[in-house]
Design a protein around this motif. Sequence first.
Motif, PDB file in Angstrom:
ATOM      1  N   GLY A 271       0.790  -1.221   0.000  1.00 58.40           N
ATOM      2  CA  GLY A 271       0.000   0.000   0.000  1.00 58.40           C
ATOM      3  C   GLY A 271       0.821   1.269   0.000  1.00 58.40           C
ATOM      4  N   LEU A 272       1.808   1.363   0.888  1.00 58.70           N
ATOM      5  CA  LEU A 272       2.635   2.566   0.954  1.00 58.70           C
ATOM      6  C   LEU A 272       3.458   2.747  -0.319  1.00 58.70           C
ATOM      7  CD1 LEU A 272       3.824   5.000   2.373  1.00 58.70           C
ATOM      8  CD2 LEU A 272       5.424   3.472   3.546  1.00 58.70           C
ATOM      9  N   GLU A 273       4.063   1.679  -0.803  1.00 59.78           N
ATOM     10  CA  GLU A 273       4.860   1.769  -2.028  1.00 59.78           C
ATOM     11  C   GLU A 273       4.018   2.244  -3.204  1.00 59.78           C
ATOM     12  OE1 GLU A 273       8.225  -1.707  -1.508  1.00 59.78           O
ATOM     13  OE2 GLU A 273       6.168  -2.299  -2.028  1.00 59.78           O
ATOM     14  N   LYS A 274       2.810   1.727  -3.321  1.00 59.45           N
ATOM     15  CA  LYS A 274       1.925   2.103  -4.424  1.00 59.45           C
ATOM     16  C   LYS A 274       1.521   3.565  -4.329  1.00 59.45           C
ATOM     17  CE  LYS A 274      -0.894   1.336  -7.919  1.00 59.45           C
ATOM     18  NZ  LYS A 274      -0.368   1.157  -9.297  1.00 59.45           N
ATOM     19  N   VAL A 275       1.116   3.992  -3.140  1.00 57.16           N
ATOM     20  CA  VAL A 275       0.720   5.385  -2.947  1.00 57.16           C
ATOM     21  C   VAL A 275       1.911   6.312  -3.166  1.00 57.16           C
ATOM     22  CG1 VAL A 275      -0.106   7.074  -1.259  1.00 57.16           C
ATOM     23  CG2 VAL A 275      -1.179   4.819  -1.399  1.00 57.16           C
ATOM     24  N   ALA A 276       3.065   5.921  -2.667  1.00 63.32           N
ATOM     25  CA  ALA A 276       4.261   6.745  -2.824  1.00 63.32           C
ATOM     26  C   ALA A 276       4.607   6.948  -4.288  1.00 63.32           C
ATOM     27  CB  ALA A 276       5.433   6.104  -2.089  1.00 63.32           C
ATOM     28  N   HIS A 277       4.490   5.890  -5.067  1.00 62.18           N
ATOM     29  CA  HIS A 277       4.796   5.989  -6.503  1.00 62.18           C
ATOM     30  C   HIS A 277       3.740   6.818  -7.238  1.00 62.18           C
ATOM     31  CE1 HIS A 277       6.284   4.871 -10.452  1.00 62.18           C
ATOM     32  NE2 HIS A 277       5.032   4.525 -10.793  1.00 62.18           N
ATOM     33  N   ASP A 278       2.461   6.561  -6.927  1.00 62.09           N
ATOM     34  CA  ASP A 278       1.391   7.258  -7.635  1.00 62.09           C
ATOM     35  C   ASP A 278       1.329   8.738  -7.295  1.00 62.09           C
ATOM     36  OD1 ASP A 278       0.733   4.861  -8.765  1.00 62.09           O
ATOM     37  OD2 ASP A 278      -1.053   4.506  -7.513  1.00 62.09           O
ATOM     38  N   LYS A 279       1.609   9.097  -6.039  1.00 55.92           N
ATOM     39  CA  LYS A 279       1.499  10.486  -5.598  1.00 55.92           C
ATOM     40  C   LYS A 279       2.830  11.235  -5.625  1.00 55.92           C
ATOM     41  CE  LYS A 279      -2.787   9.687  -4.885  1.00 55.92           C
ATOM     42  NZ  LYS A 279      -3.787  10.176  -5.864  1.00 55.92           N
ATOM     43  N   GLY A 280       3.911  10.525  -5.913  1.00 58.28           N
ATOM     44  CA  GLY A 280       5.201  11.187  -6.052  1.00 58.28           C
ATOM     45  C   GLY A 280       5.917  11.491  -4.759  1.00 58.28           C
ATOM     46  N   ILE A 281       5.582  10.796  -3.686  1.00 57.25           N
ATOM     47  CA  ILE A 281       6.267  11.085  -2.421  1.00 57.25           C
ATOM     48  C   ILE A 281       7.545  10.263  -2.264  1.00 57.25           C
ATOM     49  CG2 ILE A 281       4.103  11.707  -1.305  1.00 57.25           C
ATOM     50  CD1 ILE A 281       4.095   9.083   0.129  1.00 57.25           C
ATOM     51  N   ASP A 282       7.874   9.486  -3.294  1.00 54.26           N
ATOM     52  CA  ASP A 282       9.105   8.694  -3.245  1.00 54.26           C
ATOM     53  C   ASP A 282      10.233   9.307  -4.064  1.00 54.26           C
ATOM     54  OD1 ASP A 282       8.027   8.327  -5.728  1.00 54.26           O
ATOM     55  OD2 ASP A 282       8.233   6.146  -5.756  1.00 54.26           O
TER      56      ASP A 282
END
Length: 352
Positions: A271-282
């Motif tokens: 979940g975190l990895e997916k959200v981070a990639h989609d929202k650009g927080i990574d």
Amino acid sequence: MHVPDGFINAPVSAACGVVAAGAVAVSLRGARRELDEKTAPLAGLVAAFIFAVQMLNFPVAAGTSGHLLGGALAVILVGPYTGVLCVSVVLLMQGVLFADGGLTALGVNITDMAVVTTVVAYLVFRGLVKVLPRGRRSVTVSAFVASLLSVPAAAVAFTLIYSLGGTTDVSIGKVATAMIGVHVLIGIGEAAITALTVGAVIAVRPDLVHGARGLTTPLKLRVGGELVDAPAATPSPAAARSPRKVWAIGLVTSLVLAGFVSFYASADPDGLEKVAHDKGIDKKAEEHASSDSPLADYGVKDITNSRLSGGLAGVIGVGVTVVAGTGVFWVLRRRRTASEAGPAAVPETEKV
């Protein structure tokens, strides 16, 4: 939900480190009151089981997976203080040996995954068992609900931490919506795993489940027109037995899950990895300090067969975690025993 290095800035990471250190210190003292000759070895097993099950990512949505966080399971099986320590041991092993979760973000991960999940799960669980009819089924139902709510609570906590120390300029509202949404789905999987595990242990050894203690309604007798508590019953044979059989079954189960079943886990980002990639927080994520570890990314270095490499890494992880966890909890148990003995433990000749 392992937060990597670079997601949270240094000041907030340091502040979370202080919170995590304080929580662990309090838990070390509290665990001494929770641990006894039965729960001390089982607490190490709970840590190993959580490590194993966290390797089993399950699909929750298109292109997204989830895995057990374990706070609710730990708090119900071995108690709130010991539960915090169980998850903290797992996170430490994962960060140092397997490059999973940043080392500078260890305080963030312990605060979010070990402290928030256990506190929320404990409060929900204790509240439910007080209002539901006493019995084993109530414990299992309460475990399900507590687990379900603990996961989105951790997502909310991460969003709050990111709002204070995020290293990229992203709408917090969008992050919160995405994080909570996907982690509600992950919470359903967590709740199912927790309820099944707690139910299985209660079915064979209810005396080993911390959350099931004190839930038996005292037998009442009418004496002289008044109801009084019946004399305490003799402990059942199950309660008198050593937990070694449960410990052995649990360890074998953990080894099988980590060594064999993990090969079939979902390869989708969590979940975190997916959200981070989609929202650009990574965008400012940093390479892990232990990326060159022989066990990095849950594989054994120089072993080319992916099934053998991942399975062996899982078995090693379970072994290291159960040894480290059991060692910590046995030390705490021995310190409790020594403190309870007090001056009485000193021979008379030494008191003179």
